[in-house]
Design a protein around this motif. Structure first.
Motif, short mmCIF file in Angstrom:
data_model
loop_
_atom_site.label_atom_id
_atom_site.label_comp_id
_atom_site.label_asym_id
_atom_site.label_seq_id
_atom_site.Cartn_x
_atom_site.Cartn_y
_atom_site.Cartn_z
N HIS A 157 7.37 -3.13 7.80
CA HIS A 157 7.33 -3.05 6.34
C HIS A 157 7.55 -1.61 5.85
O HIS A 157 8.26 -1.37 4.88
CB HIS A 157 6.00 -3.58 5.83
N ALA A 158 6.92 -0.66 6.56
CA ALA A 158 7.08 0.74 6.16
C ALA A 158 8.53 1.19 6.33
O ALA A 158 9.07 1.92 5.48
CB ALA A 158 6.15 1.62 6.99
N LEU A 159 9.19 0.76 7.40
CA LEU A 159 10.59 1.14 7.63
C LEU A 159 11.50 0.52 6.59
O LEU A 159 12.44 1.17 6.10
CB LEU A 159 11.02 0.72 9.03
N TRP A 160 11.27 -0.73 6.22
CA TRP A 160 12.10 -1.38 5.21
C TRP A 160 11.93 -0.71 3.85
O TRP A 160 12.91 -0.51 3.13
CB TRP A 160 11.76 -2.87 5.14
N CYS A 161 10.69 -0.36 3.53
CA CYS A 161 10.46 0.38 2.27
C CYS A 161 11.13 1.75 2.32
O CYS A 161 11.71 2.21 1.33
CB CYS A 161 8.96 0.53 2.03
N TYR A 162 11.05 2.40 3.49
CA TYR A 162 11.69 3.71 3.63
C TYR A 162 13.19 3.63 3.36
O TYR A 162 13.76 4.51 2.70
CB TYR A 162 11.43 4.28 5.02
N ARG A 163 13.85 2.61 3.88
CA ARG A 163 15.30 2.51 3.70
C ARG A 163 15.67 2.38 2.23
O ARG A 163 16.65 2.98 1.77
CB ARG A 163 15.83 1.34 4.51
N LEU A 180 11.30 8.37 -8.51
CA LEU A 180 11.14 6.95 -8.20
C LEU A 180 10.99 6.73 -6.70
O LEU A 180 10.18 5.91 -6.26
CB LEU A 180 12.33 6.16 -8.74
N ALA A 181 11.77 7.47 -5.90
CA ALA A 181 11.68 7.33 -4.46
C ALA A 181 10.30 7.75 -3.95
O ALA A 181 9.71 7.06 -3.10
CB ALA A 181 12.76 8.18 -3.79
N ARG A 182 9.78 8.86 -4.48
CA ARG A 182 8.45 9.31 -4.05
C ARG A 182 7.37 8.34 -4.51
O ARG A 182 6.40 8.08 -3.78
CB ARG A 182 8.16 10.71 -4.60
N THR A 183 7.52 7.79 -5.69
CA THR A 183 6.53 6.82 -6.18
C THR A 183 6.51 5.56 -5.32
O THR A 183 5.44 5.08 -4.93
CB THR A 183 6.83 6.45 -7.64
N CYS A 184 7.69 5.07 -4.99
CA CYS A 184 7.76 3.87 -4.13
C CYS A 184 7.23 4.16 -2.74
O CYS A 184 6.59 3.29 -2.11
CB CYS A 184 9.20 3.37 -4.07
N THR A 203 4.85 6.23 -2.04
CA THR A 203 3.40 6.28 -2.16
C THR A 203 2.81 4.87 -2.17
O THR A 203 1.78 4.60 -1.53
CB THR A 203 3.00 7.02 -3.45
N ILE A 204 3.47 3.97 -2.87
CA ILE A 204 3.02 2.57 -2.88
C ILE A 204 3.09 1.99 -1.46
O ILE A 204 2.19 1.28 -1.02
CB ILE A 204 3.86 1.74 -3.86
N ALA A 205 4.18 2.29 -0.76
CA ALA A 205 4.32 1.81 0.61
C ALA A 205 3.22 2.37 1.51
O ALA A 205 2.72 1.68 2.40
CB ALA A 205 5.70 2.19 1.15
N ARG A 206 2.83 3.61 1.26
CA ARG A 206 1.74 4.20 2.05
C ARG A 206 0.43 3.47 1.78
O ARG A 206 -0.36 3.21 2.70
CB ARG A 206 1.59 5.68 1.71
N TRP A 207 0.17 3.12 0.51
CA TRP A 207 -1.04 2.36 0.19
C TRP A 207 -1.05 1.01 0.93
O TRP A 207 -2.07 0.56 1.40
CB TRP A 207 -1.12 2.11 -1.32
N LEU A 208 0.10 0.38 1.00
CA LEU A 208 0.19 -0.97 1.57
C LEU A 208 0.16 -0.97 3.10
O LEU A 208 -0.38 -1.91 3.71
CB LEU A 208 1.46 -1.66 1.08
N THR A 209 0.74 0.05 3.73
CA THR A 209 0.92 0.03 5.18
C THR A 209 0.10 1.08 5.92
O THR A 209 -0.09 0.96 7.14
CB THR A 209 2.39 0.24 5.55
N GLY A 210 -0.38 2.10 5.24
CA GLY A 210 -1.07 3.19 5.91
C GLY A 210 -0.13 4.15 6.61
O GLY A 210 -0.57 5.01 7.38
#
Length: 276
Positions: free
Chosen positions: A33-39, A52-56, A58-65
């Motif tokens: 999930h973290a890799l897909w969000c990163y792409r 927007l990229a940094r905000t997304c 950050t959300i991915a970090r909340w969700l995946t750690g």
């Protein structure tokens, strides 16, 4: 896109024995999930949508750690196992088929702009809790041990452990001397029924490897002394040709270590629970 997703899932099956089926991996792999969000975030970053990229991310970090800066460069089939606490900096570069375990940091050592994070070449494996810091390069196929702190370049196929990281195994061309030494060690281990010095071709312990080299040196000296003694006796000298005393295989300090270790374990158990 779907081919890339399928490739990522297959990479999990090839490196995670706990993966049972497609749906389990799809919904319960935070590394994926973290890799897909990163792409997605990386495309936004490269298009100039930095906020927007940094905000997304950050959300991915909340969700995946897992924290992956959208400016990082990550190749194909990267596998982040467990993932919690992984940090990948902005200028980090990761090649294909790289494996990262939880707690890994690809960080910087400077506040200066420019390249300040490490580069990991193809097939690198980084153990849990390892810290790779600075604009250094980890060569293709290298392995970084758990909780190591690496601040210098690592050559291809090498193994690095410790704080600071030190190379304990490095790819070397195989020559006849190495083959002969390996055969001698195997013969000694077979003769006594075990490898008394825990020396093997893939042993990452530098102390054990050093002891193994000392033993090779001692055996070579013994052989040369025997040859010199025979040659001197042939010339008329009276040099003792008696062999060295045989090792006492009943000596507990030498080869009965297993029994002694078992006795020590029993003493440790009795210390905590005398009724056992």
């Amino acid at each position: 896109m779907f081919d890339r997703i399928k490739e990522d899932i297959n990479s999990v099956f090839s490196r995670d024995p706990a993966a049972r089926n497609f749906w389990e991996v799809l919904f319960n792999s935070p590394g994926l999930h973290a890799l897909w969000c990163y792409r997605l975030n990386n495309k936004l970053w490269r298009s100039g949508w930095f906020f927007l990229a940094r905000t997304c991310s950050t959300i991915a970090r909340w969700l995946t750690g897992i924290e992956i800066h959208p400016g990082a460069t990550i190749g194909r089939r990267c596998f982040i196992d467990h993932g919690m606490g992984v940090v990948i900096g902005e200028t980090a570069e990761i090649g294909d088929d790289v494996t990262l375990y939880h707690g890994v940091t690809l960080g910087g050592t400077s506040w200066q702009a420019g390249k300040r994070h490490p580069t990991l070449r193809d097939n690198v494996v980084v153990g849990a809790g390892a810290q790779i810091l600075g604009p250094i390069e980890i060569g293709q196929g290298a392995k970084v041990g758990s909780n190591s702190v690496v601040v210098k370049n690592v050559p291809s196929q090498a193994t690095v452990v410790g704080i600071p990281g030190r190379i304990v195994k490095e790819a070397q061309p195989v020559n006849e001397a190495d083959i002969q030494a390996s055969r001698q060690r195997a013969a000694i281990a077979e003769k006594y029924g075990f490898d008394a010095y825990a020396v093997s071709t893939d042993n990452p312990d530098p102390v054990a490897n050093s002891i193994g080299r000392m033993l090779d040196h001692i055996h070579l000296l013994d052989a040369k002394i025997n040859e010199m003694s025979s040659a001197l006796n042939t010339l008329g000298a009276n040099v003792c040709e008696e062999q060295l005393p045989a090792l006492n295989l009943d000596d507990e300090d030498f080869c009965n270590a297993e029994r002694m270790a078992k006795k020590q374990r029993q003493q440790d158990i009795n210390q905590f629970d005398p009724e056992i």
